[in-house]
Design an enzyme around this catalytic site. Structure first.
Site, PDB file in Angstrom:
ATOM      1  N   ASN A   1     -10.998  -2.336  -5.268  1.00  0.00           N
ATOM      2  CA  ASN A   1     -10.224  -1.453  -6.155  1.00  0.00           C
ATOM      3  C   ASN A   1     -10.883  -1.247  -7.522  1.00  0.00           C
ATOM      4  O   ASN A   1     -10.546  -0.306  -8.248  1.00  0.00           O
ATOM      5  CB  ASN A   1      -8.793  -1.989  -6.353  1.00  0.00           C
ATOM      6  CG  ASN A   1      -7.916  -1.860  -5.122  1.00  0.00           C
ATOM      7  OD1 ASN A   1      -7.035  -2.683  -4.874  1.00  0.00           O
ATOM      8  ND2 ASN A   1      -8.143  -0.828  -4.314  1.00  0.00           N
TER       9      ASN A   1
ATOM     10  N   ASP B   1       0.826  -1.217   0.000  1.00  0.00           N
ATOM     11  CA  ASP B   1       0.000   0.000   0.000  1.00  0.00           C
ATOM     12  C   ASP B   1       0.857   1.263   0.000  1.00  0.00           C
ATOM     13  O   ASP B   1       1.964   1.267   0.531  1.00  0.00           O
ATOM     14  CB  ASP B   1      -0.920  -0.030   1.236  1.00  0.00           C
ATOM     15  CG  ASP B   1      -2.090   0.930   1.111  1.00  0.00           C
ATOM     16  OD1 ASP B   1      -2.365   1.402  -0.020  1.00  0.00           O
ATOM     17  OD2 ASP B   1      -2.724   1.223   2.137  1.00  0.00           O
TER      18      ASP B   1
ATOM     19  N   SER C   1      -8.289  -4.542   5.255  1.00  0.00           N
ATOM     20  CA  SER C   1      -8.887  -4.272   3.936  1.00  0.00           C
ATOM     21  C   SER C   1      -9.368  -5.539   3.206  1.00  0.00           C
ATOM     22  O   SER C   1      -9.077  -5.715   2.015  1.00  0.00           O
ATOM     23  CB  SER C   1      -7.919  -3.475   3.052  1.00  0.00           C
ATOM     24  OG  SER C   1      -7.583  -2.248   3.661  1.00  0.00           O
TER      25      SER C   1
ATOM     26  N   ARG D   1       0.132   7.795  -2.614  1.00  0.00           N
ATOM     27  CA  ARG D   1       0.698   8.840  -1.753  1.00  0.00           C
ATOM     28  C   ARG D   1       2.164   9.097  -2.096  1.00  0.00           C
ATOM     29  O   ARG D   1       2.631  10.222  -2.081  1.00  0.00           O
ATOM     30  CB  ARG D   1       0.558   8.436  -0.274  1.00  0.00           C
ATOM     31  CG  ARG D   1      -0.818   8.770   0.301  1.00  0.00           C
ATOM     32  CD  ARG D   1      -1.078   8.030   1.573  1.00  0.00           C
ATOM     33  NE  ARG D   1      -1.399   6.629   1.317  1.00  0.00           N
ATOM     34  CZ  ARG D   1      -1.411   5.690   2.248  1.00  0.00           C
ATOM     35  NH1 ARG D   1      -1.095   5.993   3.489  1.00  0.00           N
ATOM     36  NH2 ARG D   1      -1.739   4.445   1.938  1.00  0.00           N
TER      37      ARG D   1
HETATM   38  C1  IPE Z   1      -5.584  -2.707  -0.222  1.00  0.00           C
HETATM   39  O1  IPE Z   1      -5.163  -1.389  -0.379  1.00  0.00           O
HETATM   40  C2  IPE Z   1      -5.536  -3.417  -1.527  1.00  0.00           C
HETATM   41  C3  IPE Z   1      -4.209  -3.605  -2.116  1.00  0.00           C
HETATM   42  C4  IPE Z   1      -3.061  -3.311  -1.558  1.00  0.00           C
HETATM   43  C5  IPE Z   1      -4.204  -4.192  -3.415  1.00  0.00           C
HETATM   44  P1  IPE Z   1      -6.211  -0.212  -0.538  1.00  0.00           P
HETATM   45  O2  IPE Z   1      -5.424   1.054  -0.614  1.00  0.00           O
HETATM   46  O3  IPE Z   1      -7.125  -0.486  -1.654  1.00  0.00           O
HETATM   47  O4  IPE Z   1      -7.031  -0.318   0.819  1.00  0.00           O
HETATM   48  P2  IPE Z   1      -7.819   0.776   1.645  1.00  0.00           P
HETATM   49  O5  IPE Z   1      -8.733   1.475   0.692  1.00  0.00           O
HETATM   50  O6  IPE Z   1      -6.810   1.705   2.220  1.00  0.00           O
HETATM   51  O7  IPE Z   1      -8.525  -0.008   2.692  1.00  0.00           O
HETATM   52  C1  IPE Z   2      -1.526   0.267  -3.377  1.00  0.00           C
HETATM   53  O1  IPE Z   2      -1.319   1.631  -3.379  1.00  0.00           O
HETATM   54  C2  IPE Z   2      -1.807  -0.285  -4.752  1.00  0.00           C
HETATM   55  C3  IPE Z   2      -3.199  -0.724  -4.959  1.00  0.00           C
HETATM   56  C4  IPE Z   2      -4.128  -0.699  -4.060  1.00  0.00           C
HETATM   57  C5  IPE Z   2      -3.518  -1.230  -6.271  1.00  0.00           C
HETATM   58  P1  IPE Z   2      -2.526   2.654  -3.395  1.00  0.00           P
HETATM   59  O2  IPE Z   2      -2.885   2.915  -4.821  1.00  0.00           O
HETATM   60  O3  IPE Z   2      -3.631   2.200  -2.546  1.00  0.00           O
HETATM   61  O4  IPE Z   2      -1.855   3.950  -2.789  1.00  0.00           O
HETATM   62  P2  IPE Z   2      -2.459   4.929  -1.701  1.00  0.00           P
HETATM   63  O5  IPE Z   2      -2.899   4.093  -0.556  1.00  0.00           O
HETATM   64  O6  IPE Z   2      -3.600   5.640  -2.350  1.00  0.00           O
HETATM   65  O7  IPE Z   2      -1.333   5.832  -1.358  1.00  0.00           O
HETATM   66 MG    MG Z   3      -4.046   2.405  -0.576  1.00  0.00          MG
END
Ligand code: IPE
Ligand code: IPE
Ligand code: MG
Length: 249
Positions: free
Chosen positions: A69, A21, A197, A25
């Site tokens: 997602n 994750d 999550s 950001r």
């Molecule tokens: C969880 O991350 C899913 C993956 C890392 C693929 P998200 O960024 O989607 O989760 P939330 O929205 O913070 O719970």
């Molecule tokens: C994790 O990074 C990748 C996926 C969930 C596909 P994020 O895209 O959730 O990045 P943040 O949490 O918005 O920073």
């Molecule tokens: Mg995320």
């Protein structure tokens, strides 16, 4: 950060799961679009796979895309899916070289055709590799997985293939996407978020949890080793007392 030397002979977790994750950001901090973060996250995936294989992890499950997602902006979803297809193509060689077997869990039929095809191909080509299983969670949601298991079990009951009184924890295990894999020993989540999550709810029942503020594109081999080092210092008691664990009772 000082380098941590790792004893890879003792207490290496068998099954490590990672919630990768913080890509968005990371990119934002650099004044770039979220997609830039996803592109850079691929390097961290490679390093984590290598690091895990090197210390003798047997199963590495990576959360790459959740059922939730799919609700992201279409442009981001499309980029993630094409990144998946191109990365699979690119990584095949190194998976073969390192004898890593690819598997996938999730509602895979929802993936775009190109990504699905590439995935099936790499799974097939790496099927006899036996150093480590790399298990990608794609279009994965743990509750959907459990619903799916309940349906399969119910069908067996209705068809008289299974008696209700014979349903036990093993039955549930055997009907999850992860049916042939051991329970998760160690769950890592990057980016400072401290939640699950909808990831492997059943399988992490007794996993050790590890949260780090490092954003996924910054997560490198040494970060993985730091996490493992912490795992090695934990005592997994499974409800017993410390004394019982020490005397192997
Ligand atoms: C969880 O991350 C899913 C993956 C890392 C693929 P998200 O960024 O989607 O989760 P939330 O929205 O913070 O719970
Ligand atoms: C994790 O990074 C990748 C996926 C969930 C596909 P994020 O895209 O959730 O990045 P943040 O949490 O918005 O920073
Ligand atoms: Mg995320």
């Amino acid at each position: 950060m000082s380098k941590i030397t790792l004893n890879s002979k003792v207490n290496v977790p068998n099954h490590v799961a990672v919630i990768m994750d913080g890509n968005g950001r990371w990119a934002k901090q650099k004044g770039k679009f979220r997609i830039f973060g996803h592109q850079n996250g691929v390097k961290s995936v490679r390093e984590t796979i290598e690091a895990a294989a090197e210390i003798g992890v047997k199963v590495l499950t990576l959360f790459a895309f959740s059922t939730e997602n799919w609700s992201r902006p279409k442009r981001e979803v499309d980029t993630l899916m094409s990144l998946l297809a191109t990365s699979l193509k690119k990584e095949l060689k190194s998976l073969q070289k390192n004898s890593i077997q690819l598997r996938a869990i999730g509602d895979l039929k929802n993936l775009p055709e190109k990504a699905h095809k590439e995935l099936k191909e790499v799974i097939l080509k790496t099927a006899s590799n036996d150093r480590m299983i790399l298990n990608l969670a794609l279009s994965y949601g743990s509750r959907a997985e459990i619903v799916n298991a309940v349906k399969s079990i119910s069908k067996k009951v209705v068809n008289n293939e299974l008696k209700i009184e014979n349903i036990n924890e093993k039955t549930i295990n055997n009907h999850l996407y992860t049916f042939s894999l051991p329970d998760v020993d160690f769950l890592i989540r990057t980016s400072g978020e401290q939640r699950i999550s909808n990831f492997l709810l059943w399988q992490i029942a007794y996993a050790e949890l590890y949260f780090t503020n490092t954003l996924w594109p910054d997560f490198k081999k040494q970060d993985f080793y730091n996490a493992i080092k912490e795992y090695q210092n934990r005592e997994r008691r499974y409800g017993k007392t410390s004394e019982q664990i020490e005397t192997n009772e």
